[in-house]
Design an enzyme around this catalytic site. Structure first.
Site, PDB file in Angstrom:
ATOM      1  N   ARG A  18      53.009   3.121 -12.352  1.00  0.00           N
ATOM      2  CA  ARG A  18      52.555   3.767 -10.968  1.00  0.00           C
ATOM      3  C   ARG A  18      53.091   2.964  -9.810  1.00  0.00           C
ATOM      4  O   ARG A  18      53.242   3.505  -8.826  1.00  0.00           O
ATOM      5  CB  ARG A  18      51.137   4.050 -11.256  1.00  0.00           C
ATOM      6  CG  ARG A  18      50.804   4.976 -12.414  1.00  0.00           C
ATOM      7  CD  ARG A  18      49.360   5.482 -12.289  1.00  0.00           C
ATOM      8  NE  ARG A  18      48.859   6.256 -11.083  1.00  0.00           N
ATOM      9  CZ  ARG A  18      47.622   6.500 -10.685  1.00  0.00           C
ATOM     10  NH1 ARG A  18      46.726   6.008 -11.460  1.00  0.00           N
ATOM     11  NH2 ARG A  18      47.585   7.135  -9.615  1.00  0.00           N
ATOM     12  N   CYS A  65      43.383   1.000  -5.271  1.00  0.00           N
ATOM     13  CA  CYS A  65      43.833   1.668  -6.677  1.00  0.00           C
ATOM     14  C   CYS A  65      44.379   2.690  -6.469  1.00  0.00           C
ATOM     15  O   CYS A  65      44.686   3.113  -5.372  1.00  0.00           O
ATOM     16  CB  CYS A  65      42.884   1.584  -8.022  1.00  0.00           C
ATOM     17  SG  CYS A  65      41.400   2.127  -7.576  1.00  0.00           S
TER      18      CYS A  65
END
Length: 285
Positions: free
Chosen positions: A186, A242
């Site tokens: 990611r 995050c």
């Protein structure tokens, strides 16, 4: 037992088993699934650590989602304070809160961080989570505890939290270390299963949140974590993010166990950052 003798940040299943009946201990089940939001509560109702209450990420530990701000913004201060009180959490003298999940601290650490952000330092997470509890041969219960009565007085640690404007000002500066806690795939933009845009904040470095625990969901040793976070010593400022301020808290927890001070959290994370790529401020006004 005096509160100062309670474990800091991390609790072993044996310790929790021996202290389940302590009046000053409140246990909170934080199990959750981003893909199936009701699954955590269902799992709780099917069996949980005896006496544990349940808090859900979406309903209890987050606020309403807007165009910007990320997928899991902070809950309303008054509402979450009352919710904590209904679990019997008291600020003075402080109730000792033990949070657990079954996801390598992913959701329990959000409660750990949130309570500490609100000035309640008497909180730890269960090492190994529910799996660690059961591995020690301890049983579960389906009995849901009755609402309790606490007195929770929040004291915000305002400098622990930063927004997108702050990150934009600090990104790229040599003295600031910007940490992306998501998976390497990611971070590199090779996949994005949740947010509308793949990628990462320019200038960030990747420290995958799962690297601080083992496959059984147990936290790595303090010595291991100190080596893992050695680069933090070269930075004057550390900002952790995050996807939406959840698993970044696992990294913050591990940093605290390593002896680091509480570094800053960009709560909105990539979900907030990329929302401005999809819907610029002028378009959302």
């Amino acid at each position: 037992m005096a509160l100062v003798s309670y474990p800091q940040h991390l609790v072993h299943p044996d310790w929790l088993h021996d202290h389940l009946q302590d009046d000053t201990v409140v246990v909170v089940d934080c199990r959750f699934s981003l893909q199936a939001p009701e699954q955590g509560r269902q799992n709780y109702e099917a069996g949980h650590i005896p006496g544990a209450h349940y808090l859900a990420l979406n309903q209890d530990l987050s606020g309403p989602v807007a165009i910007h701000g990320g997928r899991h913004p902070l809950p309303d201060l008054e509402a979450v304070s009352k919710r904590f009180e209904s679990l019997g959490i008291t600020s003075d003298p402080p109730t000792y809160v033990v949070a657990y999940d079954d996801s390598r601290f992913a959701f329990a650490s959000r409660l750990w961080w949130l309570l500490r952000y609100l000035g309640h330092d008497a909180v730890a997470v269960l090492d190994g989570g529910l799996q660690g509890w059961q591995a020690r041969g301890y049983g579960l219960s389906t009995e849901v505890p009755q609402p309790a009565s606490g007195r929770f007085s929040p004291r915000l640690q305002a400098d622990w939290l930063v927004d997108i404007d702050y990150v934009r000002q600090r990104q790229g500066q040599r003295e600031t270390l910007l940490i992306d806690s998501r998976s390497p795939a990611r971070y590199r933009g090779e996949q994005e299963p949740i947010d509308p845009v793949a990628g990462s904040i320019p200038g960030s470095v990747n420290y995958f949140w799962q690297a601080v625990s083992d496959g059984q969901g147990q936290m790595r040793s303090q010595r291991h974590l100190q080596a893992h976070w050695a680069s933090l010593r070269d930075a004057d400022e550390v900002i952790v993010y995050c996807g939406s301020g959840v698993t970044a808290c696992v990294n913050l927890l591990s940093q605290a166990i390593a002896g680091e001070p509480m570094h800053k959290l960009y709560l909105g994370g990539w979900s907030d950052w990329c929302s401005y790529l999809v819907t610029p401020p002028s378009a959302s006004a």
